[in-house]
Design a protein around this motif. Structure first.
Motif, PDB file in Angstrom:
ATOM      1  N   THR A  86       0.855  -1.189   0.000  1.00  0.00           N
ATOM      2  CA  THR A  86       0.000   0.000   0.000  1.00  0.00           C
ATOM      3  C   THR A  86       0.888   1.235   0.000  1.00  0.00           C
ATOM      4  O   THR A  86       2.056   1.178   0.406  1.00  0.00           O
ATOM      5  N   PRO A  87       0.366   2.386  -0.469  1.00  0.00           N
ATOM      6  CA  PRO A  87       1.199   3.579  -0.650  1.00  0.00           C
ATOM      7  C   PRO A  87       1.848   4.104   0.622  1.00  0.00           C
ATOM      8  O   PRO A  87       1.317   3.976   1.725  1.00  0.00           O
ATOM      9  N   THR A  88       2.992   4.729   0.430  1.00  0.00           N
ATOM     10  CA  THR A  88       3.706   5.426   1.497  1.00  0.00           C
ATOM     11  C   THR A  88       3.320   6.908   1.435  1.00  0.00           C
ATOM     12  O   THR A  88       2.509   7.310   0.619  1.00  0.00           O
ATOM     13  N   GLU A  89       3.966   7.708   2.261  1.00  0.00           N
ATOM     14  CA  GLU A  89       3.750   9.157   2.227  1.00  0.00           C
ATOM     15  C   GLU A  89       4.752   9.847   1.305  1.00  0.00           C
ATOM     16  O   GLU A  89       4.849  11.063   1.299  1.00  0.00           O
ATOM     17  N   GLY A  90       5.518   9.065   0.538  1.00  0.00           N
ATOM     18  CA  GLY A  90       6.503   9.617  -0.391  1.00  0.00           C
ATOM     19  C   GLY A  90       7.805   8.838  -0.399  1.00  0.00           C
ATOM     20  O   GLY A  90       8.717   9.131  -1.165  1.00  0.00           O
ATOM     21  N   CYS A  91       7.878   7.829   0.446  1.00  0.00           N
ATOM     22  CA  CYS A  91       9.085   7.009   0.558  1.00  0.00           C
ATOM     23  C   CYS A  91       9.050   5.845  -0.426  1.00  0.00           C
ATOM     24  O   CYS A  91       8.061   5.624  -1.112  1.00  0.00           O
ATOM     25  N   VAL A  92      10.141   5.087  -0.447  1.00  0.00           N
ATOM     26  CA  VAL A  92      10.227   3.827  -1.174  1.00  0.00           C
ATOM     27  C   VAL A  92      10.300   2.737  -0.113  1.00  0.00           C
ATOM     28  O   VAL A  92      11.088   2.841   0.836  1.00  0.00           O
ATOM     29  N   ALA A  93       9.474   1.690  -0.259  1.00  0.00           N
ATOM     30  CA  ALA A  93       9.406   0.662   0.782  1.00  0.00           C
ATOM     31  C   ALA A  93       9.427  -0.736   0.172  1.00  0.00           C
ATOM     32  O   ALA A  93       8.831  -0.976  -0.875  1.00  0.00           O
ATOM     33  N   VAL A  94      10.122  -1.650   0.850  1.00  0.00           N
ATOM     34  CA  VAL A  94      10.255  -3.045   0.412  1.00  0.00           C
ATOM     35  C   VAL A  94       9.913  -3.981   1.567  1.00  0.00           C
ATOM     36  O   VAL A  94       9.801  -3.550   2.714  1.00  0.00           O
ATOM     37  N   THR A  95       9.796  -5.260   1.266  1.00  0.00           N
ATOM     38  CA  THR A  95       9.503  -6.246   2.308  1.00  0.00           C
ATOM     39  C   THR A  95      10.697  -6.379   3.263  1.00  0.00           C
ATOM     40  O   THR A  95      11.841  -6.077   2.881  1.00  0.00           O
TER      41      THR A  95
END
Length: 185
Positions: free
Chosen positions: A154-163
């Motif tokens: 699901t979307p972040t607030e502007g970051c990049v996210a991974v498992t």
């Protein structure tokens, strides 16, 4: 436990992390490191060339990895990237008019801030990207991190996210010489 790290020579392609949007899903992306591609979450505003505080956009461009914060023991192993333990009093200021805008702060703090020790574990491994750090421009966005994703990306607030599994795989390879490049194609 003995630490093993990957040497960062000129030809080490693991220093470059390339992020592109997933086709027809602007809030999700594909993170390429060398010849390996991982799914990732992006900001709720997709990728933006004109990043503003609160717009939810992931900034387009090159960002160096400066340092990181870890809470979970899984991520407390050695990394060439400087890592600091997350504590209950660690926050990140997000108020453009505050003198500590886009910097870590000790909480409680008078201005609005992000709490780094989160209940949802997104920041159990959180790497600081150099977006709007030097020079800092008021209102150009704060707390742009490379951190852990929610289930379903699901979307972040502007970051990049991974498992967490991907972060654990990448963390030993990340250093202050690592660069994340966010592209639109």
């Amino acid at each position: 436990m003995k630490c093993s790290t990957v040497k960062s020579g000129r030809t080490d392609r693991s220093r470059l992390l390339v992020v592109r949007p997933r086709p027809s899903r602007p809030t999700q992306g594909l993170l390429s490191v060398g010849n390996t591609v991982f799914p990732c979450a992006l900001g709720r505003g997709g990728i933006t060339a004109n990043k503003r505080e609160g717009d939810g956009g992931t900034p387009l461009g090159r960002m160096r990895l400066l340092s990181g914060f870890v809470r979970d023991r899984r991520f407390a192993f050695c990394s060439p990237l400087p890592l600091q333990r997350i504590t209950r009093d660690l926050g990140w200021c997000e108020v453009p008019d505050d003198r500590n805008y886009n910097r870590p702060v000790r909480i409680p703090y008078g201005a609005s801030h992000e709490r780094m020790m989160r209940n949802d574990a997104l920041y159990d491994a959180c790497m600081v990207l150099d977006w709007n750090i030097r020079p800092r421009k008021r209102g150009r966005g704060s707390a742009i991190f490379f951190h852990l994703a929610r289930p379903g990306f699901t979307p972040t607030e502007g970051c990049v996210a991974v498992t967490p599994k991907v972060m654990a795989r990448l963390l030993p390879r990340l250093s202050p010489r690592s660069v994340m490049v966010v592209q639109r194609n």
